[in-house]
Design a protein around this motif. Structure first.
Motif, PDB file in Angstrom:
ATOM      1  N   LYS A 150      -4.450   5.724   7.583  1.00  0.00           N
ATOM      2  CA  LYS A 150      -4.275   5.946   5.987  1.00  0.00           C
ATOM      3  C   LYS A 150      -5.616   5.791   5.314  1.00  0.00           C
ATOM      4  O   LYS A 150      -6.070   6.707   4.374  1.00  0.00           O
ATOM      5  CB  LYS A 150      -3.355   4.798   5.633  1.00  0.00           C
ATOM      6  N   GLY A 181       0.814  -1.417  -0.125  1.00  0.00           N
ATOM      7  CA  GLY A 181      -0.037  -0.169   0.010  1.00  0.00           C
ATOM      8  C   GLY A 181       0.864   1.188   0.020  1.00  0.00           C
ATOM      9  O   GLY A 181       0.675   2.320  -0.596  1.00  0.00           O
ATOM     10  N   LYS A 182       1.962   1.089   0.647  1.00  0.00           N
ATOM     11  CA  LYS A 182       2.873   2.429   0.720  1.00  0.00           C
ATOM     12  C   LYS A 182       3.644   2.666  -0.676  1.00  0.00           C
ATOM     13  O   LYS A 182       3.713   3.805  -0.886  1.00  0.00           O
ATOM     14  CB  LYS A 182       3.862   1.960   1.921  1.00  0.00           C
ATOM     15  N   TYR A 183       4.127   1.505  -1.334  1.00  0.00           N
ATOM     16  CA  TYR A 183       4.668   1.726  -2.530  1.00  0.00           C
ATOM     17  C   TYR A 183       3.672   2.156  -3.509  1.00  0.00           C
ATOM     18  O   TYR A 183       4.185   3.093  -4.222  1.00  0.00           O
ATOM     19  CB  TYR A 183       5.231   0.357  -2.996  1.00  0.00           C
ATOM     20  N   TYR A 184       2.602   1.601  -3.410  1.00  0.00           N
ATOM     21  CA  TYR A 184       1.557   2.090  -4.641  1.00  0.00           C
ATOM     22  C   TYR A 184       1.085   3.406  -4.428  1.00  0.00           C
ATOM     23  O   TYR A 184       0.823   4.165  -5.327  1.00  0.00           O
ATOM     24  CB  TYR A 184       0.171   1.182  -4.624  1.00  0.00           C
ATOM     25  N   LEU A 185       1.229   4.096  -2.877  1.00  0.00           N
ATOM     26  CA  LEU A 185       0.900   5.443  -2.783  1.00  0.00           C
ATOM     27  C   LEU A 185       1.963   6.316  -3.286  1.00  0.00           C
ATOM     28  O   LEU A 185       1.770   7.456  -3.758  1.00  0.00           O
ATOM     29  CB  LEU A 185       0.699   5.716  -1.282  1.00  0.00           C
ATOM     30  N   LYS A 186       3.061   5.731  -3.260  1.00  0.00           N
ATOM     31  CA  LYS A 186       4.280   6.540  -3.683  1.00  0.00           C
ATOM     32  C   LYS A 186       4.131   6.924  -5.277  1.00  0.00           C
ATOM     33  O   LYS A 186       4.571   7.810  -5.855  1.00  0.00           O
ATOM     34  CB  LYS A 186       5.738   5.774  -3.868  1.00  0.00           C
ATOM     35  N   TRP A 188      -4.493  -1.841   1.774  1.00  0.00           N
ATOM     36  CA  TRP A 188      -4.470  -1.086   3.172  1.00  0.00           C
ATOM     37  C   TRP A 188      -6.128  -1.764   3.712  1.00  0.00           C
ATOM     38  O   TRP A 188      -6.168  -2.130   4.885  1.00  0.00           O
ATOM     39  CB  TRP A 188      -4.353   0.138   3.278  1.00  0.00           C
ATOM     40  N   TYR A 226      -3.805   5.173  -6.093  1.00  0.00           N
ATOM     41  CA  TYR A 226      -4.552   5.142  -4.926  1.00  0.00           C
ATOM     42  C   TYR A 226      -5.419   4.085  -4.867  1.00  0.00           C
ATOM     43  O   TYR A 226      -5.840   3.382  -3.751  1.00  0.00           O
ATOM     44  CB  TYR A 226      -5.504   6.625  -4.894  1.00  0.00           C
ATOM     45  N   ASN A 285      -5.061   0.681  -5.867  1.00  0.00           N
ATOM     46  CA  ASN A 285      -4.090  -0.415  -5.399  1.00  0.00           C
ATOM     47  C   ASN A 285      -3.914  -0.297  -3.849  1.00  0.00           C
ATOM     48  O   ASN A 285      -3.883  -1.038  -3.043  1.00  0.00           O
ATOM     49  CB  ASN A 285      -2.968  -0.640  -5.866  1.00  0.00           C
ATOM     50  N   SER A 286      -3.454   0.927  -3.834  1.00  0.00           N
ATOM     51  CA  SER A 286      -3.055   1.329  -2.186  1.00  0.00           C
ATOM     52  C   SER A 286      -4.098   1.059  -1.226  1.00  0.00           C
ATOM     53  O   SER A 286      -3.954   0.464  -0.272  1.00  0.00           O
ATOM     54  CB  SER A 286      -2.828   2.821  -2.183  1.00  0.00           C
ATOM     55  N   TYR A 287      -5.507   1.646  -1.725  1.00  0.00           N
ATOM     56  CA  TYR A 287      -6.523   1.418  -0.749  1.00  0.00           C
ATOM     57  C   TYR A 287      -7.025  -0.075  -0.606  1.00  0.00           C
ATOM     58  O   TYR A 287      -7.283  -0.523   0.443  1.00  0.00           O
ATOM     59  CB  TYR A 287      -7.698   2.146  -1.408  1.00  0.00           C
TER      60      TYR A 287
END
Length: 405
Positions: free
Chosen positions: A113, A74-79, A90, A83, A85-87
Motif C-alpha cells: 500500500k 487505513g483501508k477504511y480511510y482509503l475507501k 499504514w 489518503y 489518514n490512510s497513509y
C-alpha cells in the motif's frame, strides 16, 4: 453483528481482558465496512483502539492487535479517498512491524500500500528507500507466499523505473519460488491423501472390531444376567416353600440386590453403545467435512491443506491421547469443578470448564475445536486462569490442576 453484540455484553459483564472487548468493536468495524457504512466502521475501530490503549501495561499481543486495527483503519480511510489518514495508519503499521522485525503477510500488505501511495504522490525517493529496505530483509522472510509477494513488488518497481536487469532477476526468482511452492503443495496434498486413506482404513477396521467386541460383551452380559436371574428366582421359589418368614425376607433382599446388579449391567451396556455411537458420529462429521471441501469452489489450496492436516491430527490425537474425554464420568468432572470453584471462587463457569481440558493436557488447537473458539483465545484464557490462581508464569497449569483432589 447480533452475536458480536452478545459477546461484547458478556465480556463487559464478566470484566474480561480489554483485548476481548476491543476485538468486538473491531469486528463491528469490519461488518460495517462490508455493509459500506465506512463512517461507522471507522468509529467502531477507533473505539476499539482507544479501549485497548487504555490498558496500564500493553504486552506484545496487545500492540500487535492495535496495529492490526490501525491497518484496518487505513483501508477504511482509503475507501473515503482520505489518503492522508490512510497513509498515517499504514505507515504506523509499517514502522511497528519493522521495529519488532515481524515481516509477515500484514507487513507485506502495508508495504504494498505504501508503494502504491508513493507512486501516486510521485515520491520516488521514498519508493527507492522502501525497495532497498525490502531487499535487505529478503533473507529474513521464510514463508514462500510472502517472499513471492515481496519479489512481485520489486519486479513491478524495477519495471516501472526501466531497470531491466533487476526486473528480470526478480522475475526469475518469482518463477523459481512458484515452482517450489507448487511442489510443496503437491507433496503436502500427497501426504494428506495418504493420511486420509490410512485413517479411513484404520477407522473402518477399528469400527468393525469395536462393534464385534461390544456385541460379544453384550451377549455375554445378557447370558450371565439371564443365568443369574433364573438361578436366584429358582432359589427364591424353593426358599419360599421350605424356609420360614425370616428366610423369605432374606430371599427378597437377595432378589433386590440382584435387580440392582442387573440394572447396573444394563446401564453399562447402554454406556458402551453410546460410546460407539459417539465415535461413529465423529467419523461421519469428518467425512461430511471432506465432502463439503470437495464441493466448494475457488479453494485456497494451502489453507485447505493446513485445515485438513489440522483436523486429521486433531482426530488422531483425540483417538490416541484423549479417549478419556468421551468416557469421562460426569460426576467426577462435577466434583472436580466444585472443588476448584471452592478453592478459586473468582473463576467463571467457562474457565472452570476449560480447566478440565487443561488438566487433561489438551493443546490450544484441540480446545479450540472442542469449544469452537480460536486457539489464541484458549491461550489467553489459560493465562487469565493462572493469573486468577496467582500462579507463577513458570508453573505448569496441568501439573497444578492434577494436584487438586
Amino acid at each position: 453483528m447480533l452475536y458480536f453484540n452478545k459477546a461484547l455484553k458478556t465480556y463487559i459483564k464478566r470484566k474480561d481482558d480489554k483485548i476481548f472487548i476491543a476485538s468486538m468493536h473491531n469486528n463491528f468495524g469490519m461488518c460495517f465496512n462490508q455493509l459500506n457504512k465506512t463512517d461507522k466502521a471507522i468509529q467502531e475501530t477507533l473505539e476499539g483502539i482507544e479501549i485497548l490503549e487504555s490498558k496500564k501495561k500493553l504486552n506484545k499481543e496487545d500492540l500487535l492487535f492495535i496495529t492490526a486495527m490501525k491497518v484496518n483503519l487505513g483501508k477504511y480511510y482509503l475507501k473515503q479517498d482520505d489518503y492522508k489518514n490512510s497513509y498515517t495508519f499504514w505507515n504506523e503499521g509499517f514502522e511497528f512491524y519493522r521495529k519488532i522485525e515481524q515481516y509477515n503477510s500484514d507487513f507485506m500488505f502495508v508495504s504494498q500500500k505504501l508503494f502504491d501511495m508513493y507512486e501516486k504522490a510521485g515520491q520516488n525517493d521514498k519508493r527507492d528507500r522502501l525497495a532497498r529496505f525490502l531487499i535487505e530483509i529478503d533473507p529474513k522472510i521464510q514463508y514462500l507466499p510472502d517472499k513471492i509477494t515481496l519479489y512481485e513488488m520489486l519486479q513491478n518497481y524495477y519495471l516501472e523505473i526501466n531497470d531491466r536487469e533487476k526486473q528480470k532477476t526478480f522475475s526469475k526468482k518469482i518463477l523459481h519460488l512458484i515452482t517450489l511452492y507448487n511442489e510443496k503443495n503437491q507433496k503436502e496434498l500427497a501426504q494428506v491423501s495418504d493420511l486420509l486413506n490410512d485413517y479411513l482404513i484404520k477407522s473402518i477396521n477399528q469400527k468393525y472390531d469395536y462393534e464385534v467386541n461390544i456385541q460379544k460383551k453384550n451377549n455375554w452380559l445378557v447370558l450371565v444376567s439371564s443365568l443369574l436371574v433364573i438361578t436366584v428366582l429358582a432359589v427364591s421359589f424353593i426358599n419360599v416353600r421350605k424356609k420360614n418368614k425370616k428366610n423369605k425376607e432374606l430371599a427378597k433382599k437377595q432378589e433386590l440386590t440382584l435387580n440392582q446388579d442387573i440394572q447396573s449391567q444394563k446401564n453399562r451396556i447402554k454406556n458402551l453403545q453410546l460410546s460407539l455411537n459417539l465415535k461413529i458420529e465423529m467419523e461421519k462429521a469428518f467425512l461430511e467435512n471432506l465432502k463439503q471441501i470437495k464441493k466448494t469452489k475457488n479453494l485456497n489450496a494451502e489453507e485447505v491443506v493446513k485445515n485438513l492436516i489440522f483436523k486429521i491430527n486433531n482426530l488422531l490425537e483425540i483417538d490416541r491421547k484423549n479417549n478419556d474425554i468421551i468416557n469421562e464420568s460426569y460426576t467426577e468432572n462435577k466434583m472436580f469443578m466444585e472443588k476448584l470453584s471452592e478453592r478459586f471462587p473468582v473463576l467463571t463457569d467457562q474457565e472452570l470448564q476449560l480447566c478440565i481440558y487443561f488438566k487433561l493436557d489438551l493443546s490450544s488447537k484441540e480446545i479450540s475445536l472442542l469449544e469452537n473458539i480460536k486457539d489464541v483465545t484458549a491461550r489467553v484464557y489459560k493465562a487469565n486462569i493462572k493469573s486468577k490462581m496467582k500462579l507463577e508464569k513458570e508453573t505448569d497449569l496441568t501439573l497444578f490442576l492434577n494436584t487438586i483432589r
